[in-house]
Design an enzyme around this catalytic site. Structure first.
Site, PDB file in Angstrom:
ATOM      1  N   LYS A  31       0.962  -1.227  -0.189  1.00 11.78           N
ATOM      2  CA  LYS A  31      -0.116  -0.011   0.164  1.00 11.78           C
ATOM      3  C   LYS A  31       1.010   1.187   0.037  1.00 11.78           C
ATOM      4  O   LYS A  31       1.390   1.566   0.901  1.00 11.78           O
ATOM      5  CB  LYS A  31      -0.892  -0.089   1.175  1.00 11.78           C
ATOM      6  CG  LYS A  31      -1.952   0.835   1.091  1.00 11.78           C
ATOM      7  CD  LYS A  31      -3.135   0.242   0.112  1.00 11.78           C
ATOM      8  CE  LYS A  31      -4.385   1.209   0.179  1.00 11.78           C
ATOM      9  NZ  LYS A  31      -5.504   0.613  -0.811  1.00 11.78           N
ATOM     10  N   SER A 242      -9.102  -0.640  -4.333  1.00 15.36           N
ATOM     11  CA  SER A 242      -9.182  -0.111  -2.782  1.00 15.36           C
ATOM     12  C   SER A 242     -10.765  -0.263  -2.352  1.00 15.36           C
ATOM     13  O   SER A 242     -11.381  -1.023  -2.526  1.00 15.36           O
ATOM     14  CB  SER A 242      -8.270   1.005  -2.560  1.00 15.36           C
ATOM     15  OG  SER A 242      -8.225   1.436  -1.238  1.00 15.36           O
TER      16      SER A 242
END
Length: 401
Positions: A31, A242
């Site tokens: 991430k 996401s």
């Protein structure tokens, strides 16, 4: 043709010089959205993940060009990797270089090109150019895709597939242009659930994510649609990652293109505090509070360790929730999801292999799948929008979707 790449500006050193304390909270090795704030370069994990999906999409791009131009992949690779040599051979003429490489068929001036078109379709009535169809005239011949009939009485028993568009960053509440607002989208999904003639929903998503809370609100409405017996099929556009994947995971079927960017199953948060910057110019924050958490979350106060731990625990809880949502929606074990999560981004073709999507296909394929699930013909699909009511002195007139 230069190839595809991801290059970003990294500002850790700048933030240090400005004495800005940037507090990072994240779960997921890959991430990397916040790396510019705490690094001066791209991490090896981010490079690995980015190169994987970039390579896949570049391969598809080259495959398409090679097929259309009758070239080999080696030809295209050489065209990019040996640009100086190719341009030298063409004596610096980029147009000639394109011909040499087989990328174009010829070189013409604008006048020559106009004459070429005339030779194909003839001259227009004014003899000023080739026969052409004006854009407005062309549009008049086109029926918008998924257009509802001009009038359909409310309460009709004829079943339909509702197509709902969700495009932009996901935010809580009302949306501005280029955003998906949880308020507006949940309202629309709720109306589709209540509308008797809607038998299935296609949710077209083009989003890089956003608020986890907003995504969860939208996902709950998707679940309610399914509980009402209305299948939901997700069609992914260029990106559905996401938070966008969060709200899509429970769909009855997920369609993506081979070069859709999806996944990014991870969570992050960031919060800057400026107490050191302010101190540098002689400004200080002080006071009292009834608890040690009083005043936390302020830009002008330092972040306490207790508050930092609390935020990180919340982020980790959200990540575990994300993992479980994907596991439940995709029929996988949480441990399986964990292996492909960690915030890693995937191209659509790889996502298919990993089980994150069900089929590679476009919007039409998703519509056909939803219609099949609802036992309806695919042409019974229309864009589902807010109903527009026109008031007059006698009654309300239903204008259709």
């Amino acid at each position: 043709m230069h190839g595809f790449g991801v290059f970003r500006l990294y500002m850790r050193e700048l933030l240090d010089k400005l004495k800005i304390s940037f507090h990072i909270f994240r779960v997921g090795t890959f991430k990397s959205a916040l790396e510019p704030f705490f690094r001066n370069d791209m991490s090896s994990e981010a490079k690995e993940a980015n190169l994987q999906w970039l390579t896949q999409i570049w391969q598809q791009f080259c495959d398409d060009i090679a097929k259309q131009r009758g070239l080999s992949l080696r030809d295209l690779t050489d065209a990019v990797e040996h640009l100086p040599e190719n341009l030298q051979e063409a004596e610096g003429n980029t147009a000639q270089m394109a011909i040499n490489l087989g990328l174009v068929d010829g070189i013409k001036t604008r006048t020559e090109f106009r004459e070429h078109l005339i030779s194909l379709v003839g001259r227009n009535k004014k003899k000023t150019g080739f026969k052409r169809v004006g854009f407005t005239d062309y549009l008049e011949t086109r029926r918008p895709a998924y257009q509802a009939p001009a009038y359909q009485a409310p309460g009709t028993k004829e079943g339909r597939v509702a197509l709902i568009i969700a495009q932009g960053d996901i935010v809580y509440g009302d949306a501005e242009m280029g955003q998906i607002g949880s308020g507006g989208l949940t309202k629309l999904l709720r109306k589709a659930r209540q509308e008797k003639k809607v038998k299935a929903v296609v949710l077209r998503i083009d989003s890089g994510g956003g608020s986890a809370f907003a995504s969860e609100l939208i996902r709950q409405e998707v679940l309610q649609l399914q509980k009402a017996g209305k299948p939901v099929v997700v069609s992914m556009g260029s990106m559905a990652a996401s938070g966008a994947y969060w709200l899509a995971a429970d769909a009855d079927k997920i369609y993506a293109s081979s070069n859709t960017i999806t996944g990014s199953i991870g969570i992050f948060g960031a919060f800057p505090t400026l107490e050191k910057s302010l101190a540098e110019i002689g400004v200080f924050n002080d006071g009292v509070g009834t608890t040690k958490m009083a005043g936390q979350g302020s830009l002008t106060r330092p972040m306490s360790e207790d508050f930092r731990v609390a935020v990180q625990l919340n982020i980790e809880r959200g990540y575990q929730q994300f993992i479980q949502i994907v596991a439940n929606g995709r029929g996988m074990e949480p441990a399986e999801v964990e292996k492909i999560a960690q915030g890693r981004v995937w191209d659509g073709a790889t996502a298919l292999q990993l089980g994150l999507v069900d089929e590679l296909g476009n919007l039409e394929d998703a519509v056909a799948a939803a219609a099949k699930l609802a036992r309806l013909p695919a042409d019974q699909t229309y864009y589902f929008r807010e109903r527009k009511i026109r008031q007059n002195s006698c009654s309300s007139v239903w204008k259709g979707p």
